[in-house]
Design a protein around this motif. Sequence first.
Motif, PDB file in Angstrom:
ATOM      1  N   THR A 103       0.844  -1.209   0.000  1.00  0.00           N
ATOM      2  CA  THR A 103       0.000   0.000   0.000  1.00  0.00           C
ATOM      3  C   THR A 103       0.872   1.249   0.000  1.00  0.00           C
ATOM      4  N   SER A 104       1.946   1.226  -0.782  1.00  0.00           N
ATOM      5  CA  SER A 104       2.805   2.413  -0.897  1.00  0.00           C
ATOM      6  C   SER A 104       2.155   3.408  -1.862  1.00  0.00           C
ATOM      7  N   PRO A 105       2.533   4.675  -1.788  1.00  0.00           N
ATOM      8  CA  PRO A 105       1.886   5.692  -2.628  1.00  0.00           C
ATOM      9  C   PRO A 105       1.950   5.409  -4.125  1.00  0.00           C
ATOM     10  N   HIS A 106       3.057   4.813  -4.577  1.00  0.00           N
ATOM     11  CA  HIS A 106       3.216   4.600  -6.024  1.00  0.00           C
ATOM     12  C   HIS A 106       2.631   3.275  -6.494  1.00  0.00           C
ATOM     13  N   SER A 107       2.232   2.403  -5.553  1.00  0.00           N
ATOM     14  CA  SER A 107       1.655   1.105  -5.929  1.00  0.00           C
ATOM     15  C   SER A 107       0.799   0.605  -4.774  1.00  0.00           C
ATOM     16  N   ASP A 108      -0.497   0.874  -4.838  1.00  0.00           N
ATOM     17  CA  ASP A 108      -1.382   0.659  -3.698  1.00  0.00           C
ATOM     18  C   ASP A 108      -2.456  -0.372  -4.028  1.00  0.00           C
ATOM     19  N   ASP A 109      -2.293  -1.578  -3.478  1.00  0.00           N
ATOM     20  CA  ASP A 109      -3.277  -2.648  -3.728  1.00  0.00           C
ATOM     21  C   ASP A 109      -4.665  -2.270  -3.232  1.00  0.00           C
ATOM     22  N   HIS A 110      -4.732  -1.629  -2.064  1.00  0.00           N
ATOM     23  CA  HIS A 110      -6.033  -1.296  -1.475  1.00  0.00           C
ATOM     24  C   HIS A 110      -6.792  -0.319  -2.375  1.00  0.00           C
ATOM     25  N   ALA A 111      -6.123   0.738  -2.813  1.00  0.00           N
ATOM     26  CA  ALA A 111      -6.770   1.731  -3.679  1.00  0.00           C
ATOM     27  C   ALA A 111      -7.214   1.088  -4.990  1.00  0.00           C
ATOM     28  N   PHE A 112      -6.372   0.196  -5.514  1.00  0.00           N
ATOM     29  CA  PHE A 112      -6.705  -0.475  -6.770  1.00  0.00           C
ATOM     30  C   PHE A 112      -7.942  -1.357  -6.607  1.00  0.00           C
ATOM     31  N   MET A 113      -7.959  -2.190  -5.573  1.00  0.00           N
ATOM     32  CA  MET A 113      -9.095  -3.103  -5.394  1.00  0.00           C
ATOM     33  C   MET A 113     -10.361  -2.349  -5.014  1.00  0.00           C
ATOM     34  N   GLY A 151      -3.161 -14.804  -5.287  1.00  0.00           N
ATOM     35  CA  GLY A 151      -2.519 -13.510  -5.133  1.00  0.00           C
ATOM     36  C   GLY A 151      -1.479 -13.183  -6.186  1.00  0.00           C
ATOM     37  N   ALA A 152      -1.248 -11.880  -6.325  1.00  0.00           N
ATOM     38  CA  ALA A 152      -0.253 -11.368  -7.264  1.00  0.00           C
ATOM     39  C   ALA A 152       1.073 -11.082  -6.573  1.00  0.00           C
ATOM     40  N   ARG A 153       1.031 -10.425  -5.425  1.00  0.00           N
ATOM     41  CA  ARG A 153       2.266 -10.066  -4.734  1.00  0.00           C
ATOM     42  C   ARG A 153       2.955 -11.327  -4.215  1.00  0.00           C
ATOM     43  N   THR A 154       4.229 -11.447  -4.497  1.00  0.00           N
ATOM     44  CA  THR A 154       4.979 -12.645  -4.111  1.00  0.00           C
ATOM     45  C   THR A 154       4.857 -12.945  -2.623  1.00  0.00           C
ATOM     46  N   HIS A 155       4.988 -11.911  -1.786  1.00  0.00           N
ATOM     47  CA  HIS A 155       4.976 -12.171  -0.349  1.00  0.00           C
ATOM     48  C   HIS A 155       3.570 -12.441   0.195  1.00  0.00           C
ATOM     49  N   SER A 156       2.552 -12.070  -0.554  1.00  0.00           N
ATOM     50  CA  SER A 156       1.199 -12.481  -0.140  1.00  0.00           C
ATOM     51  C   SER A 156       1.031 -13.969  -0.377  1.00  0.00           C
ATOM     52  N   THR A 157       1.572 -14.471  -1.496  1.00  0.00           N
ATOM     53  CA  THR A 157       1.469 -15.917  -1.759  1.00  0.00           C
ATOM     54  C   THR A 157       2.358 -16.706  -0.795  1.00  0.00           C
ATOM     55  N   ILE A 158       3.508 -16.151  -0.424  1.00  0.00           N
ATOM     56  CA  ILE A 158       4.372 -16.826   0.551  1.00  0.00           C
ATOM     57  C   ILE A 158       3.661 -16.893   1.913  1.00  0.00           C
TER      58      ILE A 158
END
Length: 242
Positions: A103-113, A151-158
């Motif tokens: 959820t960093s300013p330049h790439s935010d999963d929450h805002a996208f979803m 999931g897309a983010r590697t660490h979410s799948t881990i």
Amino acid sequence: HLQKITGIFARESATVGYLKRIGVIENIYPVADPAFLMDPVKPVGIEDDLPIEEDSIGLNLSPLMAKYVTGGDLEEWIRIAAQIISQVAETTGRPVFLIPHVTSPHSDDHAFMQKAVSQIKGQNRNITLIPPKYSAAETKWIISQMALFAGARTHSTIAALSSGVPTLSFAYSIKARGINRDLFDHESYLLSPECLTPSTVTERIQSMLDESGKIRGELDEKIPLIQETALRAGKYLKTLVE
């Protein structure tokens, strides 16, 4: 350049293979991601804030995927993501939790979803967007409660895999392929960007739900070995420093 580096700690076999193909062999140390070792932490009061049913499905979709799925067209990827979320919820009939991981300013999963959910007509009450207030360890606990995670983010799948949760990886990088090969010796539990259509994602999730017991058994057997491989990094580093 890479041949001159003292040690390269590669987290999965696909990266090791790539390095060997370009002639980097002597200084490679195969390890596993330290995130496999992170302990989940149950958020205080989550039973009241966010009750999670035991048959729930977790989804993580990121804006970064637009680069690979739609050639960088973010609006088109939002539209596709909305259809994926809606179809998974409707077809499985299970509660769906949208779980942001970056959820960093330049790439935010929450805002996208959030934008994707806003496009779902007659929004299914079974779709819940997790607020971006939880730590990595708390997010891992939430993911660990899912019957299945995609999931897309590697660490979410881990987070999911290391918790024994059947996991579908949206594989836009070599990392997902390597991790799946190391755990399962195949790539049946991942989808490439060109395959990320609502019907394909839903069908793969349904088939993995049908195989849930088998997948959990495989993870129970393999995860301890992967965790031992992650711990090896400390021994390798100690040797190099000495």
